[in-house]
Design a protein around this motif. Structure first.
Motif, mmCIF file in Angstrom:
data_model
loop_
_atom_site.group_PDB
_atom_site.id
_atom_site.type_symbol
_atom_site.label_atom_id
_atom_site.label_comp_id
_atom_site.label_asym_id
_atom_site.label_seq_id
_atom_site.Cartn_x
_atom_site.Cartn_y
_atom_site.Cartn_z
ATOM 1 N N LEU A 289 59.010 -2.292 57.537
ATOM 2 C CA LEU A 289 59.893 -1.983 56.293
ATOM 3 C C LEU A 289 60.150 -3.467 55.521
ATOM 4 N N ILE A 290 60.128 -4.478 56.271
ATOM 5 C CA ILE A 290 60.016 -5.915 55.765
ATOM 6 C C ILE A 290 58.944 -6.130 54.914
ATOM 7 N N ILE A 291 57.828 -5.878 55.514
ATOM 8 C CA ILE A 291 56.517 -5.898 54.734
ATOM 9 C C ILE A 291 56.468 -5.110 53.405
ATOM 10 N N ALA A 292 57.243 -3.842 53.525
ATOM 11 C CA ALA A 292 57.279 -3.009 52.344
ATOM 12 C C ALA A 292 57.938 -3.618 51.238
ATOM 13 N N VAL A 293 59.164 -4.051 51.818
ATOM 14 C CA VAL A 293 60.160 -4.578 50.720
ATOM 15 C C VAL A 293 59.776 -5.829 50.388
ATOM 16 N N PHE A 294 59.180 -6.797 51.059
ATOM 17 C CA PHE A 294 58.836 -7.828 50.290
ATOM 18 C C PHE A 294 57.476 -7.931 49.291
ATOM 19 N N ASN A 295 57.000 -6.702 49.329
ATOM 20 C CA ASN A 295 56.113 -6.385 48.119
ATOM 21 C C ASN A 295 56.609 -6.390 46.789
ATOM 22 N N ILE A 296 58.237 -6.044 46.989
ATOM 23 C CA ILE A 296 58.916 -6.106 45.722
ATOM 24 C C ILE A 296 58.915 -7.854 45.082
ATOM 25 N N VAL A 297 58.781 -8.514 46.114
ATOM 26 C CA VAL A 297 58.887 -10.102 45.586
ATOM 27 C C VAL A 297 57.662 -10.166 44.616
ATOM 28 N N GLY A 298 56.508 -9.813 45.124
ATOM 29 C CA GLY A 298 55.339 -10.203 44.144
ATOM 30 C C GLY A 298 55.393 -9.252 43.128
ATOM 31 N N SER A 299 56.313 -8.187 42.808
ATOM 32 C CA SER A 299 56.295 -7.496 41.721
ATOM 33 C C SER A 299 57.008 -8.121 40.914
ATOM 34 N N LEU A 300 58.418 -8.573 41.234
ATOM 35 C CA LEU A 300 59.310 -9.301 40.604
ATOM 36 C C LEU A 300 58.714 -10.366 39.764
ATOM 37 N N ILE A 301 57.891 -11.425 40.644
ATOM 38 C CA ILE A 301 57.637 -12.520 40.120
ATOM 39 C C ILE A 301 56.607 -12.370 39.126
ATOM 40 N N MET A 302 55.853 -11.276 39.224
ATOM 41 C CA MET A 302 54.725 -10.732 38.153
ATOM 42 C C MET A 302 55.678 -10.382 36.788
ATOM 43 N N MET A 303 56.832 -9.659 37.062
ATOM 44 C CA MET A 303 57.402 -9.279 36.139
ATOM 45 C C MET A 303 58.242 -10.475 35.423
ATOM 46 N N ILE A 304 58.486 -11.516 35.903
ATOM 47 C CA ILE A 304 59.289 -12.764 35.261
ATOM 48 C C ILE A 304 58.098 -13.444 34.427
ATOM 49 N N LEU A 305 56.937 -13.416 35.082
ATOM 50 C CA LEU A 305 55.875 -14.159 34.228
ATOM 51 C C LEU A 305 55.585 -13.389 32.923
ATOM 52 N N ASP A 306 55.602 -11.760 33.132
ATOM 53 C CA ASP A 306 55.521 -11.232 31.942
ATOM 54 C C ASP A 306 56.465 -11.211 30.693
ATOM 55 N N LYS A 307 57.690 -11.495 31.445
ATOM 56 C CA LYS A 307 58.879 -11.495 30.499
ATOM 57 C C LYS A 307 59.217 -12.970 30.192
ATOM 58 N N ARG A 308 58.342 -13.880 30.051
ATOM 59 C CA ARG A 308 58.657 -15.029 29.969
ATOM 60 C C ARG A 308 59.206 -15.498 28.419
#
Length: 405
Positions: A289-308
Motif C-alpha cells: 500500500l505504501i508503494i501505491a500511496v506514494f505514487n500520489i507524490v509523483g502525481s501531485l508534484i506533476m500537478m504542482i508544476l502544471d499549476k505553476r
C-alpha cells in the motif's frame, strides 16, 4: 482553512489541460483503490483463518482451568467440591486426571496422554462437537475414546472385543527397570475403544479419554487427587472475580499453590503464533500500500508544476506559500482518502460475497473462511489516511519560492 480546501477540491475534481497528468493521477488513484481492497481482503481472510483455527480450541478447552503451580497433582476433597459449587459464576466443573501413557495394540505402539474425566465433562466441553465415530465411553466399563490419528496409527477400530487396547504407565518409584522383564515396571490396563474423536491434526493423536476411576486405577491415585479442574462459566460471570474466589478457595484448603488459565492462556503458543502471523501479513500488505500511496507524490508534484501559473496568480493576490502548500496537501489527502474508501467498499463487497456465495473453496466442501469486521475496516482506513497525509505532506513541500520566479 476554507480557501485552500476549496481550491484543492476544484483541482481534484476538474481535469487538467495536460492529458498525461490526468492519466497519471487516475493510475495513482487506482493503485490506492487496489491496494486498499487487497489489504482489506487479506486481513479479512486471515481473520477468518484465525477464527477457523481457534474454533477447535473452543470445543476442546474449558473457560478456566485450575492447575497445580508445581508438580502434577492437586488435592480436591469433598469439602473443596462443596465450596466450589457455592462460587457465583461457575456453571459447572469437571475433575481431570492426565498423564503420559504407552499404548499397544497387536504389536503397534503409540505414546499419548490418558485423560480421565468425570461425568460432568460433557457439561464443560461439548462432547458432540469432537466425537467423530460411534459414542462416548460409559463409566465403569473400561471403555476409552481415542483420537482419529491414534486409530489410524494403531489400525484400531471401535468395539473390537477380540483384541483389547493395552495401556501402560510406569509404576511410581525410583527402582531400576529389569531389562529381562520390563513389564514389571509398568501398570497395565486393558480397554475397549467405544468411539473416536477428531479435533485437529495436533490433538487427534494426543489424548485417550477414559472415565476418572479408570485413570485413577491406572495411575494408582487416591480419590482426592486430580491433575486439574476445568470450569465452565455462566454467560454473565466475571472471569476476574471467579479467579479470585477460586484462588482463595484453594489457598485456604491445604495452602495449595495453583495457577488458573483461561482459554487463551491454555493455548498461548497458538495465540502468539497467530497474532505474529497477523502482524506480518499486515506489514506486508501495508508495504504494498505504501508503494501505491506514494505514487500520489509523483502525481501531485506533476500537478504542482502544471499549476505553476495558478500558484503565481494566487501569490500575487496575497496568498502565502503556506496556504498554497495546503492546497496540494488537501488535494493529496482527499484523493487518497476517497480512493481508500472506494477500495475498502470493494473489499467489503468481495468479502460479503464470499460469506454469502462461497465462490472460493479450500476443498470441494470447505469454503475459504473470511470474517467481515469493523476493526479491519478501521485498520485499513487509518493506515491509508496516515500514509496519504505523509505522502501529501512530502509532495506539498515542493511548493517553494523558486516556483514564483
Amino acid at each position: 482553512m476554507k480557501f485552500p480546501l476549496y481550491i484543492a477540491k476544484r483541482y481534484l475534481f476538474s481535469r487538467s489541460s495536460n492529458n498525461a497528468i490526468n492519466i497519471i493521477t487516475i493510475i495513482a488513484a487506482l493503485g490506492v483503490v487496489v491496494g486498499a481492497m487487497a489489504l482489506f481482503i487479506v486481513l479479512s481472510g486471515f481473520a477468518g483463518l484465525k477464527d477457523f483455527s481457534l474454533q477447535f480450541t473452543n470445543v476442546f478447552d474449558s473457560d478456566l482451568k485450575v492447575l497445580p503451580a508445581s508438580g502434577k497433582t492437586l488435592s480436591f476433597a469433598v469439602n473443596t467440591e462443596e465450596s466450589l459449587n457455592d462460587i457465583e459464576g461457575i456453571a459447572s466443573y469437571t475433575r481431570v486426571i492426565e498423564e503420559r501413557v504407552f499404548l499397544n495394540f497387536k504389536g503397534k505402539n503409540h505414546i499419548a496422554y490418558i485423560k480421565g474425566v468425570d461425568e460432568n465433562y460433557g457439561t464443560v466441553n461439548p462432547i458432540d462437537s469432537i466425537l467423530f465415530h460411534q459414542e462416548w465411553f460409559v463409566p465403569n466399563r473400561e471403555e476409552v475414546v481415542i483420537g482419529l490419528n491414534t486409530a489410524h496409527k494403531l489400525s484400531l477400530g471401535v468395539r473390537d472385543y477380540s483384541s483389547l487396547l493395552e495401556i501402560y504407565v510406569p509404576k511410581p518409584g525410583t527402582g531400576q527397570i529389569n531389562a529381562l522383564d520390563p513389564t514389571n515396571a509398568f501398570t497395565k490396563q486393558n480397554a475397549i475403544v467405544s468411539g473416536i474423536y477428531a479435533v485437529n491434526e495436533d490433538l487427534n493423536g494426543k489424548y485417550v479419554f477414559s472415565d476418572l476411576e479408570f485413570a485413577r486405577t491406572l495411575l494408582q491415585l487416591d480419590s482426592t487427587t486430580v491433575s486439574s479442574v476445568e470450569l465452565k462459566l455462566t454467560p454473565t460471570a466475571s472471569e476476574e472475580k471467579v479467579r479470585g474466589d477460586v484462588e482463595a478457595l484453594f489457598n485456604g484448603v491445604g495452602r495449595q499453590d495453583i495457577q488458573i488459565k483461561n482459554r487463551i492462556q491454555q493455548n498461548d503458543a497458538l495465540y502468539k503464533m497467530l497474532n505474529s502471523e497477523n502482524l506480518v501479513v499486515y506489514f506486508v500488505g501495508t508495504l504494498v500500500l505504501i508503494i501505491a500511496v506514494f505514487n500520489i507524490v509523483g502525481s501531485l508534484i506533476m500537478m504542482i508544476l502544471d499549476k505553476r501559473k495558478d500558484i503565481k496568480t494566487l501569490h500575487s493576490m496575497g496568498a502565502e506559500l503556506k496556504s498554497v502548500r495546503k492546497i496540494f496537501f488537501w488535494q493529496g489527502t482527499i484523493m487518497t482518502t476517497l480512493a481508500g474508501l472506494f477500495g475498502i467498499l470493494l473489499g467489503v463487497i468481495a468479502v460479503w460475497g464470499q460469506l454469502q456465495f462461497k465462490y472460493v473453496n479450500i476443498t470441494s466442501t470447505l469454503p475459504y473462511p473470511v470474517q467481515l469486521t469493523l476493526l479491519n475496516v478501521l485498520i485499513v482506513f487509518v493506515t491509508i489516511t496516515l500514509l496519504g497525509i505523509i505522502a501529501s505532506k512530502i509532495a506539498s513541500s515542493r511548493v517553494r519560492s523558486a516556483l514564483l520566479n
